[in-house]
Design a protein around this motif. Structure first.
Motif, short mmCIF file in Angstrom:
data_model
loop_
_atom_site.label_atom_id
_atom_site.label_comp_id
_atom_site.label_asym_id
_atom_site.label_seq_id
_atom_site.Cartn_x
_atom_site.Cartn_y
_atom_site.Cartn_z
N LEU A 36 0.84 -1.19 0.00
CA LEU A 36 0.00 0.00 0.00
C LEU A 36 0.88 1.25 0.00
O LEU A 36 1.91 1.29 0.68
N ILE A 37 0.46 2.24 -0.76
CA ILE A 37 1.20 3.49 -0.88
C ILE A 37 0.32 4.62 -0.39
O ILE A 37 -0.85 4.72 -0.78
N VAL A 51 -3.42 3.61 -1.10
CA VAL A 51 -3.99 2.99 -2.30
C VAL A 51 -3.03 1.92 -2.80
O VAL A 51 -1.90 1.79 -2.32
N PHE A 52 -3.48 1.15 -3.78
CA PHE A 52 -2.58 0.26 -4.50
C PHE A 52 -1.81 1.08 -5.53
O PHE A 52 -2.29 2.11 -6.00
N PRO A 53 -0.60 0.64 -5.90
CA PRO A 53 0.14 1.36 -6.95
C PRO A 53 -0.64 1.37 -8.27
O PRO A 53 -1.31 0.40 -8.62
N GLY A 54 -0.55 2.48 -8.99
CA GLY A 54 -1.24 2.56 -10.27
C GLY A 54 -1.29 3.99 -10.78
O GLY A 54 -0.87 4.92 -10.10
N ASN A 232 4.46 7.53 2.08
CA ASN A 232 4.67 6.33 2.89
C ASN A 232 4.37 5.10 2.05
O ASN A 232 3.64 5.16 1.05
N LEU A 233 4.96 3.99 2.46
CA LEU A 233 4.80 2.74 1.74
C LEU A 233 4.95 1.62 2.76
O LEU A 233 5.87 1.63 3.57
N GLN A 234 4.02 0.65 2.74
CA GLN A 234 4.15 -0.45 3.69
C GLN A 234 3.42 -1.70 3.20
O GLN A 234 2.47 -1.62 2.42
N THR A 255 -9.99 0.85 -2.58
CA THR A 255 -8.93 -0.01 -2.06
C THR A 255 -9.45 -0.87 -0.92
O THR A 255 -9.21 -2.08 -0.88
N MET A 256 -10.19 -0.25 0.01
CA MET A 256 -10.71 -1.01 1.15
C MET A 256 -11.72 -2.06 0.71
O MET A 256 -11.76 -3.17 1.25
#
Length: 384
Positions: A36-37, A51-54, A232-234, A255-256
């Motif tokens: 997730l970003i 969100v997801f990358p895109g 942030n990214l995790q 996303t959720m």
């Protein structure tokens, strides 16, 4: 950074649900984690949200001359050997049907877009040696794992900056290292369409292909932030993300919604088997409809299959149906209710007894309610 391609009112885009097997030596060992970003607050779309990358489809993703050179094809018709394993005879969203005889098939361009955006936003390049193309095509129905080639980090950073500034440089990256984009590691997950909003909102609308990708267990490349767009990214398990969301983590609604589906199958190996098999059944177009209300619930999002969802595929619900609706109940429901606890906390309640087509999972209401009840107990005089 891609410039958007539009078809009608929609900007076309692609998103990647990147999944890996948890590396924690604990009870979470073997569970699926997703990347997730968190987007920058300054961005107009999903600013500050996880969100997801895109991102947006760019003209470079559709440039037949450049990609013909990468794949060493004479013309776009040669791509038929690559897309036949995507089973184009099954149910397809309309965004994948807009093919022209002289253009690269949409099945390829959207996957290229997804891979490029993933590279720009995380530094992960999913690619295969040219000699592995036949095996990659053959293994797609079984389940490919994505790998990232070993390219010196300084060189990869230079390419990343170049592609971010000009997506037309993405094909040159593959040519330079004699690689091919790993399009067969991407499995169709869904097609999400931004709902229509009130005119005053001026909401940008996107027609987004969502793919799911499973990282090879031995891939040791670590994602890194794109400072232009992300803060942030995790990696988190879907259930952990739901827990953090209820506690205030800003996660975009689309996303959720997808994460709540994934909580039904927490183990990496099982969700991988499911996603590969499900992708062969069909791809559904999901276009929620937003209804704003002056009383509880403040807004309602109606999804495919709900008894209020229009059967003609339009994005407008009749006002009489809205007036008569009982939001908490229904014969067939697939909706999300916004619930306001204490400002600025916002939570959402899922109501779904609809059985989706094409093997799709329903969002896991038990998981959502589990954490919503914990939040409810911590706030005096609140209720769901």
């Amino acid at each position: 950074m891609a410039g958007p391609l539009s078809r009608g009112v929609f900007r076309q885009s692609a998103t990647v649900i990147l999944v890996r097997k948890s590396k924690q030596l604990s009870r979470q060992s073997g569970l699926a984690e997703v990347l997730l970003i968190q987007r920058s607050r300054k961005l107009k779309t999903f600013g500050n949200d996880y969100v997801f990358p895109g991102g947006n489809l760019d003209a470079a993703d559709c440039d037949s001359n450049s990609w013909n050179s990468v794949f060493e094809f004479d013309n776009p018709s040669s791509y038929s050997s690559l897309i036949k394993v995507f089973n184009p005879t099954r149910h397809r969203p309309r965004v994948l049907l807009n093919n022209q005889s002289d253009a690269i098939p949409a099945d390829i361009t959207f996957r290229i877009c997804a891979l490029r955006e993933l590279f720009e936003e995380t530094g992960l390049l999913l690619a295969i040696p040219k000699g592995n193309l036949r095996n990659s095509v053959a293994n797609h129905p079984i389940g490919n794992s994505a790998v990232s080639p070993r390219i010196p980090s300084a060189e990869l950073c230079r390419w990343r900056r170049q592609v971010t500034n000009d997506p037309a440089g993405f094909p040159a990256l593959f040519i330079n290292y004699n690689l091919l984009p790993d399009i067969h590691s991407l499995y169709e997950w869904t097609n999400l369409v931004t709902p229509k909003a009130a005119p005053v909102a001026k909401l940008r609308r996107y027609d987004t292909m969502v793919y799911i990708v499973f990282m090879d267990e031995h891939c040791d490349v670590t994602p890194s932030l794109d400072p232009q767009e992300s803060v942030n990214l995790q990696w988190l398990t879907p259930e952990k993300t739901v827990e953090e969301w209820v506690n205030g983590m800003p996660v975009a609604v689309p996303t959720m919604y997808e994460l709540l589906k994934l909580t039904n199958i927490p183990e990496f190996d099982k969700v991988r088997t499911y996603a590969v098999a499900r992708s062969r059944l069909g791809c559904e177009r999901w276009c929620p409809i937003i209804i704003s209300r002056p009383v509880w619930p403040q807004s309602v999002k109606i999804f495919n299959g709900d008894e209020l969802y229009p059967s003609d595929g339009s994005d407008v619900i009749d006002d009489d149906a809205i007036a008569m609706a009982t939001w908490e109940q229904g014969t067939v429901t697939n909706r999300v209710l916004d619930v306001q606890f204490l400002p600025p906390t916002r939570n959402r309640v899922l109501l779904c007894n609809y059985n989706p087509r094409f093997g799709y999972l329903k969002p896991n209401q038990e998981i959502a309610y589990k954490y919503q009840r914990l939040l409810e107990d911590s706030i005096p005089n609140s209720k769901i």
